[in-house]
Design an enzyme around this catalytic site. Sequence first.
Site, PDB file in Angstrom:
ATOM      1  N   PRO A 148       2.027  16.574  11.637  1.00  0.00           N
ATOM      2  CA  PRO A 148       2.476  17.790  10.949  1.00  0.00           C
ATOM      3  C   PRO A 148       3.106  17.499   9.586  1.00  0.00           C
ATOM      4  O   PRO A 148       3.500  16.367   9.315  1.00  0.00           O
ATOM      5  CB  PRO A 148       3.543  18.355  11.897  1.00  0.00           C
ATOM      6  CG  PRO A 148       4.017  17.194  12.702  1.00  0.00           C
ATOM      7  CD  PRO A 148       2.898  16.198  12.756  1.00  0.00           C
ATOM      8  N   ILE A 149       3.188  18.545   8.723  1.00  0.00           N
ATOM      9  CA  ILE A 149       3.879  18.380   7.436  1.00  0.00           C
ATOM     10  C   ILE A 149       4.998  19.430   7.307  1.00  0.00           C
ATOM     11  O   ILE A 149       5.390  19.795   6.201  1.00  0.00           O
ATOM     12  CB  ILE A 149       2.907  18.441   6.228  1.00  0.00           C
ATOM     13  CG1 ILE A 149       2.093  19.740   6.223  1.00  0.00           C
ATOM     14  CG2 ILE A 149       1.990  17.232   6.192  1.00  0.00           C
ATOM     15  CD1 ILE A 149       1.424  20.012   4.869  1.00  0.00           C
ATOM     16  N   ASP A 150       5.494  19.891   8.458  1.00  0.00           N
ATOM     17  CA  ASP A 150       6.517  20.947   8.423  1.00  0.00           C
ATOM     18  C   ASP A 150       7.779  20.519   7.666  1.00  0.00           C
ATOM     19  O   ASP A 150       8.407  21.330   6.990  1.00  0.00           O
ATOM     20  CB  ASP A 150       6.882  21.380   9.849  1.00  0.00           C
ATOM     21  CG  ASP A 150       7.349  20.216  10.706  1.00  0.00           C
ATOM     22  OD1 ASP A 150       6.545  19.272  10.918  1.00  0.00           O
ATOM     23  OD2 ASP A 150       8.509  20.208  11.139  1.00  0.00           O
ATOM     24  N   GLN A 151       8.136  19.234   7.733  1.00  0.00           N
ATOM     25  CA  GLN A 151       9.366  18.791   7.047  1.00  0.00           C
ATOM     26  C   GLN A 151       9.163  18.728   5.528  1.00  0.00           C
ATOM     27  O   GLN A 151      10.097  18.958   4.768  1.00  0.00           O
ATOM     28  CB  GLN A 151       9.823  17.429   7.581  1.00  0.00           C
ATOM     29  CG  GLN A 151      10.166  17.437   9.061  1.00  0.00           C
ATOM     30  CD  GLN A 151      11.260  18.447   9.399  1.00  0.00           C
ATOM     31  OE1 GLN A 151      12.342  18.440   8.820  1.00  0.00           O
ATOM     32  NE2 GLN A 151      10.968  19.342  10.337  1.00  0.00           N
ATOM     33  N   LYS A 210       0.833  -1.214   0.000  1.00  0.00           N
ATOM     34  CA  LYS A 210       0.000   0.000   0.000  1.00  0.00           C
ATOM     35  C   LYS A 210       0.862   1.256   0.000  1.00  0.00           C
ATOM     36  O   LYS A 210       0.666   2.149  -0.815  1.00  0.00           O
ATOM     37  CB  LYS A 210      -0.890  -0.006   1.246  1.00  0.00           C
ATOM     38  CG  LYS A 210      -1.478   1.355   1.616  1.00  0.00           C
ATOM     39  CD  LYS A 210      -2.240   1.251   2.917  1.00  0.00           C
ATOM     40  CE  LYS A 210      -2.538   2.533   3.606  1.00  0.00           C
ATOM     41  NZ  LYS A 210      -1.461   3.213   4.284  1.00  0.00           N
ATOM     42  N   ASN A 211       1.816   1.332   0.917  1.00  0.00           N
ATOM     43  CA  ASN A 211       2.525   2.602   1.079  1.00  0.00           C
ATOM     44  C   ASN A 211       3.525   2.879  -0.046  1.00  0.00           C
ATOM     45  O   ASN A 211       3.995   4.007  -0.186  1.00  0.00           O
ATOM     46  CB  ASN A 211       3.159   2.696   2.469  1.00  0.00           C
ATOM     47  CG  ASN A 211       2.082   2.902   3.538  1.00  0.00           C
ATOM     48  OD1 ASN A 211       0.947   3.276   3.212  1.00  0.00           O
ATOM     49  ND2 ASN A 211       2.415   2.646   4.788  1.00  0.00           N
ATOM     50  N   CYS A 270      -5.388   8.313   9.071  1.00  0.00           N
ATOM     51  CA  CYS A 270      -5.636   7.813  10.428  1.00  0.00           C
ATOM     52  C   CYS A 270      -5.238   8.854  11.466  1.00  0.00           C
ATOM     53  O   CYS A 270      -4.308   9.626  11.258  1.00  0.00           O
ATOM     54  CB  CYS A 270      -4.834   6.534  10.682  1.00  0.00           C
ATOM     55  SG  CYS A 270      -5.241   5.192   9.573  1.00  0.00           S
ATOM     56  N   ASP A 285       3.492   0.341  12.304  1.00  0.00           N
ATOM     57  CA  ASP A 285       2.226  -0.164  11.763  1.00  0.00           C
ATOM     58  C   ASP A 285       1.940  -1.599  12.206  1.00  0.00           C
ATOM     59  O   ASP A 285       0.828  -2.089  12.016  1.00  0.00           O
ATOM     60  CB  ASP A 285       2.221  -0.060  10.229  1.00  0.00           C
ATOM     61  CG  ASP A 285       2.239   1.395   9.760  1.00  0.00           C
ATOM     62  OD1 ASP A 285       1.894   2.275  10.569  1.00  0.00           O
ATOM     63  OD2 ASP A 285       2.613   1.648   8.604  1.00  0.00           O
ATOM     64  N   ARG A 334      -4.177  10.068   3.781  1.00  0.00           N
ATOM     65  CA  ARG A 334      -2.949  10.770   4.099  1.00  0.00           C
ATOM     66  C   ARG A 334      -2.065  10.950   2.862  1.00  0.00           C
ATOM     67  O   ARG A 334      -1.447  11.976   2.643  1.00  0.00           O
ATOM     68  CB  ARG A 334      -2.195   9.931   5.150  1.00  0.00           C
ATOM     69  CG  ARG A 334      -1.063  10.668   5.814  1.00  0.00           C
ATOM     70  CD  ARG A 334      -1.618  11.654   6.801  1.00  0.00           C
ATOM     71  NE  ARG A 334      -0.649  12.637   7.195  1.00  0.00           N
ATOM     72  CZ  ARG A 334      -0.984  13.829   7.668  1.00  0.00           C
ATOM     73  NH1 ARG A 334      -2.244  14.175   7.813  1.00  0.00           N
ATOM     74  NH2 ARG A 334      -0.066  14.680   8.015  1.00  0.00           N
ATOM     75  N   ARG A 378      -9.340   0.289   3.670  1.00  0.00           N
ATOM     76  CA  ARG A 378      -8.420   1.278   3.111  1.00  0.00           C
ATOM     77  C   ARG A 378      -7.070   0.654   2.772  1.00  0.00           C
ATOM     78  O   ARG A 378      -6.408   1.076   1.828  1.00  0.00           O
ATOM     79  CB  ARG A 378      -8.171   2.413   4.121  1.00  0.00           C
ATOM     80  CG  ARG A 378      -9.309   3.412   4.211  1.00  0.00           C
ATOM     81  CD  ARG A 378      -8.885   4.611   5.019  1.00  0.00           C
ATOM     82  NE  ARG A 378      -7.522   4.979   4.681  1.00  0.00           N
ATOM     83  CZ  ARG A 378      -6.631   5.499   5.516  1.00  0.00           C
ATOM     84  NH1 ARG A 378      -6.951   5.736   6.749  1.00  0.00           N
ATOM     85  NH2 ARG A 378      -5.412   5.792   5.107  1.00  0.00           N
TER      86      ARG A 378
HETATM   87  N1  EPU Z   1       6.647  14.288  11.345  1.00  0.00           N
HETATM   88  C1  EPU Z   1       6.904  15.593  11.649  1.00  0.00           C
HETATM   89  N2  EPU Z   1       6.899  16.514  10.616  1.00  0.00           N
HETATM   90  C2  EPU Z   1       6.651  16.152   9.337  1.00  0.00           C
HETATM   91  C3  EPU Z   1       6.382  14.806   9.040  1.00  0.00           C
HETATM   92  C4  EPU Z   1       6.380  13.885  10.079  1.00  0.00           C
HETATM   93  O1  EPU Z   1       7.142  15.951  12.797  1.00  0.00           O
HETATM   94  O2  EPU Z   1       6.670  17.030   8.461  1.00  0.00           O
HETATM   95  C5  EPU Z   1       6.661  13.280  12.443  1.00  0.00           C
HETATM   96  C6  EPU Z   1       5.306  12.629  12.636  1.00  0.00           C
HETATM   97  O3  EPU Z   1       4.474  13.374  13.482  1.00  0.00           O
HETATM   98  C7  EPU Z   1       5.694  11.285  13.211  1.00  0.00           C
HETATM   99  C8  EPU Z   1       7.034  10.983  12.530  1.00  0.00           C
HETATM  100  O4  EPU Z   1       7.514  12.233  12.051  1.00  0.00           O
HETATM  101  O5  EPU Z   1       5.900  11.395  14.590  1.00  0.00           O
HETATM  102  C9  EPU Z   1       6.990  10.014  11.376  1.00  0.00           C
HETATM  103  O6  EPU Z   1       6.020  10.411  10.418  1.00  0.00           O
HETATM  104  P1  EPU Z   1       6.133  10.038   8.866  1.00  0.00           P
HETATM  105  O7  EPU Z   1       6.167  11.292   8.084  1.00  0.00           O
HETATM  106  O8  EPU Z   1       7.235   9.051   8.675  1.00  0.00           O
HETATM  107  O9  EPU Z   1       4.756   9.314   8.608  1.00  0.00           O
HETATM  108  P2  EPU Z   1       3.819   9.414   7.338  1.00  0.00           P
HETATM  109  O10 EPU Z   1       4.646   9.567   6.104  1.00  0.00           O
HETATM  110  O11 EPU Z   1       2.723  10.374   7.559  1.00  0.00           O
HETATM  111  C10 EPU Z   1       3.893   6.872   6.781  1.00  0.00           C
HETATM  112  C11 EPU Z   1       2.887   5.782   6.578  1.00  0.00           C
HETATM  113  C12 EPU Z   1       2.265   5.388   7.905  1.00  0.00           C
HETATM  114  C13 EPU Z   1       3.368   4.951   8.873  1.00  0.00           C
HETATM  115  C14 EPU Z   1       4.451   6.039   8.979  1.00  0.00           C
HETATM  116  C15 EPU Z   1       5.642   5.608   9.791  1.00  0.00           C
HETATM  117  C16 EPU Z   1       2.083   6.267   4.361  1.00  0.00           C
HETATM  118  C17 EPU Z   1       0.977   6.742   3.512  1.00  0.00           C
HETATM  119  N3  EPU Z   1       1.857   6.267   5.672  1.00  0.00           N
HETATM  120  O12 EPU Z   1       3.179   7.964   7.335  1.00  0.00           O
HETATM  121  O13 EPU Z   1       1.461   4.271   7.623  1.00  0.00           O
HETATM  122  O14 EPU Z   1       2.830   4.738  10.154  1.00  0.00           O
HETATM  123  O15 EPU Z   1       4.915   6.395   7.662  1.00  0.00           O
HETATM  124  O16 EPU Z   1       6.216   4.462   9.251  1.00  0.00           O
HETATM  125  O17 EPU Z   1       3.129   5.848   3.859  1.00  0.00           O
HETATM  126  C18 EPU Z   1      -0.435   2.916   7.722  1.00  0.00           C
HETATM  127  O18 EPU Z   1      -0.068   2.399   6.657  1.00  0.00           O
HETATM  128  O19 EPU Z   1      -1.361   2.462   8.438  1.00  0.00           O
HETATM  129  C19 EPU Z   1       0.235   4.130   8.187  1.00  0.00           C
HETATM  130  C20 EPU Z   1      -0.281   4.922   9.084  1.00  0.00           C
END
Ligand code: EPU
Length: 425
Positions: free
Chosen positions: A123-126, A22-23, A117, A306, A93, A398
């Site tokens: 956040p998306i600051d990065q 999926k991811n 979820c 996950d 997401r 999903r």
């Molecule tokens: N974070 C920040 N700032 C950012 C982005 C992330 O502080 O700009 C923090 C988040 O709050 C979190 C950590 O960094 O504490 C990691 O977040 P990440 O960005 O890695 O997560 P994501 O890309 O939103 C993906 C998967 C998630 C999985 C996480 C961690 C997708 C679509 N989603 O989320 O998968 O839990 O990586 O491995 O790829 C799922 O499949 O059920 C799922 C939630």
Amino acid sequence: MGKLIIRGQKRLKGEVTVSGAKNAAVAILPATILSEGSCIIENVPDILDITILKNILTNLGAKIENLNSSTIKVDVSNVSSYVATDSQISKLRASYYLMGALLGKFKRAVVTFPGGCDFGVRPIDQHIKGFEALGAKVDIEHGKVIIAANRLVGAPIYLDVVSVGATINIMLAAVKAEGITTIENAAKEPHIVDLANFLNAMGADIKGAGTDVIKIRGVKELKGGHTYMIIPDQIEAGTFMIAAVATRGDVLVKNIIPKHMESLTAKLQEMNVKVEEFDDSIRVTGRDKIQKVNIKTLPYPGFPTDLQPPSTVLLCRAEGTSTITEGVWDNRFQYIDELKRMGANIKVEGRMAVIEGAVRLSGAPIRATDLRAGAAMVIAGMMAHGETTVSNIECIDRGYEKLEEKLRNLGADIRRVTNEKSKNR
Ligand code: EPU
């Protein structure tokens, strides 16, 4: 609204084939926007997030043909708008990958804020830091992220947190930028390598994916015309491995990359479970007694967050007290209240769950609070004595392809009820 009804205490036995990741798929589909023409993608999972993404891409002008149940042809020649404000975008997401892809293609993007979820703040600051480093201006107005650049110029970018989403989004935005972008402290998940391989197959120049430094040399054009196969889903594979142990079963999980499963395999072995690795499959044989363990979730190659909810459920039947520390998300234990309805004895202290083992779970009406928690509730239902009803199962759809069908083929007593009027949970 559908429900799953499970009669527990059936041992899972047999073989199950894991679907495409999926991811990886949710990144690769938006990435097609960057190409000229069309490409064929194989091993695409048949899940709700992909159906929604296909609709969003179609509304942007892409032509998507289903060649068979897991192969699609995507033609993006008619994608001419950088505005993605479809109401469906807030349902998932991964729609945030439209930002990087549209920015990379048009140097502009207007995208509705993503959903997904609920694990506390997401956040998306990065992501924004990355886009700005490449020369874009980013504004957030009326629930939309508005990104614009005159030129995109490669730059060194250090991520303050290891983020899968930011690493992928920066790759998408930088792949056609001028010069070299370096992402330091990049995420190393298998789907990041898969996306890099997909982009490189179209003519991108990305090196180092799978390590914490990714170097992207911008190219002028990404060509279409190729066929790409998505990797197997690490989390779906892990869910079946855990389900096999939870039910004291014996399951061969096929279409798997054993290397991706190492952190789980190691923990299962520590629990005294028999795990046999083959080239592209793993056989897991449960035992009547499993040992307590302590787990901490971390970015890859650490134990995947996950798989945290299914692991918590499994540890309810371990001998002794186990702990799980959540090292990625602030608030990923909401589902534990549901497990308590089944008799689980778990205390949450901040980011740690303390799980008392050797507990007899009993069937109850419970709710899937999110995608992976939903899979965990299904495993709990299969472990429990009596009948469990899992509601809000749309969030399971999903991300898991035909979960109940695959489990039923392994011997689970599970069925879906779709037209129930009753609103009791
Ligand atoms: N974070 C920040 N700032 C950012 C982005 C992330 O502080 O700009 C923090 C988040 O709050 C979190 C950590 O960094 O504490 C990691 O977040 P990440 O960005 O890695 O997560 P994501 O890309 O939103 C993906 C998967 C998630 C999985 C996480 C961690 C997708 C679509 N989603 O989320 O998968 O839990 O990586 O491995 O790829 C799922 O499949 O059920 C799922 C939630």
